[in-house]
Write a protein that holds these residues in place. Structure first.
Motif, PDB file in Angstrom:
ATOM      1  N   SER A  10      34.054  46.210  42.603  1.00  0.00           N
ATOM      2  CA  SER A  10      34.445  44.881  42.138  1.00  0.00           C
ATOM      3  C   SER A  10      35.880  44.939  41.625  1.00  0.00           C
ATOM      4  O   SER A  10      36.329  45.959  41.091  1.00  0.00           O
ATOM      5  N   GLN A  11      36.595  43.842  41.807  1.00  0.00           N
ATOM      6  CA  GLN A  11      37.964  43.769  41.304  1.00  0.00           C
ATOM      7  C   GLN A  11      37.973  43.919  39.785  1.00  0.00           C
ATOM      8  O   GLN A  11      38.861  44.587  39.234  1.00  0.00           O
ATOM      9  N   VAL A  42      45.281  49.304  49.302  1.00  0.00           N
ATOM     10  CA  VAL A  42      44.359  48.512  48.499  1.00  0.00           C
ATOM     11  C   VAL A  42      44.247  47.153  49.180  1.00  0.00           C
ATOM     12  O   VAL A  42      45.253  46.500  49.446  1.00  0.00           O
ATOM     13  N   MET A  44      42.390  43.486  48.919  1.00  0.00           N
ATOM     14  CA  MET A  44      41.604  42.536  48.129  1.00  0.00           C
ATOM     15  C   MET A  44      40.723  41.725  49.079  1.00  0.00           C
ATOM     16  O   MET A  44      41.188  41.310  50.138  1.00  0.00           O
ATOM     17  N   GLN A  45      39.469  41.513  48.704  1.00  0.00           N
ATOM     18  CA  GLN A  45      38.517  40.772  49.523  1.00  0.00           C
ATOM     19  C   GLN A  45      38.608  41.190  50.997  1.00  0.00           C
ATOM     20  O   GLN A  45      38.992  40.396  51.852  1.00  0.00           O
ATOM     21  N   GLN A  63      31.149  40.548  43.549  1.00  0.00           N
ATOM     22  CA  GLN A  63      32.298  39.817  44.085  1.00  0.00           C
ATOM     23  C   GLN A  63      33.092  39.195  42.946  1.00  0.00           C
ATOM     24  O   GLN A  63      32.504  38.873  41.919  1.00  0.00           O
ATOM     25  N   PRO A  64      34.371  38.999  43.089  1.00  0.00           N
ATOM     26  CA  PRO A  64      35.198  39.421  44.210  1.00  0.00           C
ATOM     27  C   PRO A  64      35.400  40.938  44.188  1.00  0.00           C
ATOM     28  O   PRO A  64      35.342  41.557  43.131  1.00  0.00           O
ATOM     29  N   CYS A  65      35.622  41.492  45.346  1.00  0.00           N
ATOM     30  CA  CYS A  65      35.739  42.939  45.442  1.00  0.00           C
ATOM     31  C   CYS A  65      37.091  43.343  46.018  1.00  0.00           C
ATOM     32  O   CYS A  65      37.871  42.518  46.474  1.00  0.00           O
ATOM     33  N   ALA A  66      37.321  44.639  45.968  1.00  0.00           N
ATOM     34  CA  ALA A  66      38.528  45.223  46.549  1.00  0.00           C
ATOM     35  C   ALA A  66      38.112  46.541  47.184  1.00  0.00           C
ATOM     36  O   ALA A  66      37.143  47.170  46.766  1.00  0.00           O
TER      37      ALA A  66
END
Length: 108
Positions: A10-11, A42, A44-45, A63-66
């Motif tokens: 997760s972010q 890296v 994002m999403q 979510q949101p994830c990276a």
């Protein structure tokens, strides 16, 4: 086709709960000292999580994830050991369902 390895989290975990920026700085410094080309990114999403075959993995990650995507499996294993709450896996690209994930970076 190239095999890409990833660590997914997760972010919030990566950017608020972990000193992830320090991990990236440390890795950049290490690569520079060894004259190695950067082989991780890296994302994002990450779009690859939208594929039907990745839905089980997406469902496991808040979510949101990276994702940290790399061509170096040892680096992703190191991340898994360093960052406790990540999911790891791999995919091959380009394929029929996954375009080359680095194609968009070449134009930047």
């Amino acid at each position: 086709m190239q095999t890409y390895h990833y660590a997914l989290a997760s972010q919030r975990y990566l950017f608020e709960e972990e000193p992830f920026e320090e991990v990236l700085k440390e890795r950049h410094r290490y690569y520079k000292e060894k004259n190695k080309e950067i082989d991780f990114w890296v994302v994002m999403q990450p779009a690859f999580l939208e594929l039907p075959e990745m839905q089980d993995i997406k469902a496991k990650c808040p979510q949101p994830c990276a994702a940290i995507v790399s061509t170096n499996p040892t680096f992703v294993t190191w991340l898994k050991l360093r960052l406790e709450y990540v999911y790891v896996g791999e995919f091959q690209a380009p394929s029929d369902t996954i375009p080359d994930p680095l194609a968009s970076l070449a134009s930047v």
